[in-house]
Design a protein around this motif. Structure first.
Motif, short mmCIF file in Angstrom:
data_model
loop_
_atom_site.label_atom_id
_atom_site.label_comp_id
_atom_site.label_asym_id
_atom_site.label_seq_id
_atom_site.Cartn_x
_atom_site.Cartn_y
_atom_site.Cartn_z
N THR A 274 5.41 12.68 -48.30
CA THR A 274 5.43 14.09 -48.67
C THR A 274 3.99 14.59 -48.78
OG1 THR A 274 6.34 15.70 -50.22
CG2 THR A 274 5.50 13.68 -51.17
N TRP A 275 3.77 15.86 -48.51
CA TRP A 275 2.42 16.45 -48.60
C TRP A 275 2.06 16.73 -50.05
CZ3 TRP A 275 -1.08 16.55 -44.89
CH2 TRP A 275 -0.66 16.47 -43.55
N VAL A 276 0.85 16.37 -50.43
CA VAL A 276 0.28 16.71 -51.74
C VAL A 276 -0.97 17.51 -51.47
CG1 VAL A 276 -0.76 15.80 -53.84
CG2 VAL A 276 1.22 14.65 -52.83
N VAL B 119 -2.92 15.64 -48.52
CA VAL B 119 -2.74 14.25 -48.12
C VAL B 119 -1.26 13.99 -47.91
CG1 VAL B 119 -2.99 11.84 -48.85
CG2 VAL B 119 -4.79 13.47 -49.37
N TYR B 120 -0.92 13.28 -46.83
CA TYR B 120 0.45 12.86 -46.55
C TYR B 120 0.43 11.35 -46.33
CZ TYR B 120 5.03 12.52 -44.36
OH TYR B 120 6.33 12.20 -44.06
N ASP B 121 1.09 10.60 -47.20
CA ASP B 121 1.12 9.14 -47.10
C ASP B 121 2.33 8.73 -46.27
OD1 ASP B 121 0.86 6.43 -47.40
OD2 ASP B 121 1.41 6.40 -49.51
N ASN B 122 2.08 8.29 -45.05
CA ASN B 122 3.12 7.82 -44.13
C ASN B 122 3.28 6.32 -44.33
OD1 ASN B 122 4.50 6.76 -41.91
ND2 ASN B 122 3.87 8.46 -40.61
N THR B 123 4.20 5.92 -45.21
CA THR B 123 4.34 4.51 -45.56
C THR B 123 4.92 3.69 -44.40
OG1 THR B 123 6.49 4.96 -46.57
CG2 THR B 123 4.57 4.95 -48.02
N THR B 124 5.70 4.31 -43.54
CA THR B 124 6.25 3.60 -42.38
C THR B 124 5.15 3.17 -41.43
OG1 THR B 124 8.25 4.93 -42.56
CG2 THR B 124 7.94 3.72 -40.51
N GLY B 125 4.15 4.04 -41.24
CA GLY B 125 3.06 3.74 -40.31
C GLY B 125 1.85 3.10 -40.96
N ALA B 126 1.86 2.92 -42.27
CA ALA B 126 0.74 2.34 -43.03
C ALA B 126 -0.56 3.14 -42.80
CB ALA B 126 0.54 0.86 -42.70
#
Length: 163
Positions: A77-79, A86-93
Motif C-alpha cells: 500500500t502507498w504511504v 513509499v510502496y513496499d512490494n513484498t512479493t517482489g522484495a
C-alpha cells in the motif's frame, strides 16, 4: 615490555576494526537516478527475501535528513509524506519511492533502508540528479524568438528542453 606489546596489539586491533567498518560503509554501490524539475519520479529500492515484514525507509543522506524522511511498516500500500511516497512490494522484495514534484534542491544522496533492531540496517544509496527546465529561443519560427504552441483559447510561448 609486555605492557608495550599489549598496547600495540590494542592499537592494531582498533585500527583493523575501523578499517573494516570504513570498507563496509564505502563498499555500497550507489544507484543513479535522474529526473526533470517539476516532474514526478519513481525508483526502486531492493531488499533481500526474508526482510518483507521489516520497516522500510527513505531519507536524504546529510545533516537535514529528517526533512526528507519517509518510512513505512505497511505492505503493498502507498504511504505518503508531503511530496514523498513509499510502496513496499513484498512479493517482489523491493519498495518504490515516488517524488511527486522534483525541485533542483532535491539533487543529492539518499538512503533506502530496511530497519533491523539487532544488527545494522540494510542500506541502498541513491544519487538523485534533478535537471533544470529552461526556455530556449527558437529563431526560425517567428519574430519573438520563441516557438508558439496553441493550448486552447490562449497561447503559450515556450519550448522546454532538458540539459
Amino acid at each position: 615490555m609486555i605492557g608495550t606489546a599489549s598496547i600495540s596489539w590494542r592499537a592494531f586491533l582498533a585500527i583493523f576494526v575501523i578499517s573494516l567498518q570504513i570498507h563496509v560503509m564505502t563498499g555500497i554501490k550507489p544507484t543513479f537516478v535522474s529526473g526533470m524539475e517539476g516532474t514526478m519520479l519513481d525508483f526502486k529500492c531492493e531488499y533481500s527475501i526474508g526482510q518483507e515484514n521489516r520497516m522500510k525507509y527513505f531519507h536524504r543522506d546529510d545533516a537535514e535528513s529528517d526533512n526528507y524522511k519517509t518510512m513505512t511498516k505497511e505492505h503493498n500500500t502507498w504511504v505518503r509524506w508531503e511530496r514523498f511516497s513509499v510502496y513496499d512490494n513484498t512479493t517482489g522484495a523491493f519498495f518504490i519511492v515516488r517524488v511527486d514534484k522534483l525541485y533542483l534542491n532535491d539533487s543529492g544522496r539518499y538512503r533506502c533502508g530496511v530497519s533491523f533492531q539487532d544488527q545494522p540496517d540494510h542500506i541502498s544509496l541513491i544519487h538523485l540528479d534533478v535537471s533544470k527546465v529552461i526556455e530556449v529561443p527558437d529563431s526560425t519560427n517567428n519574430h519573438t524568438g520563441y516557438e508558439t504552441k496553441e493550448i486552447g483559447p490562449t497561447q503559450e510561448k515556450t519550448d522546454i528542453i532538458r540539459l
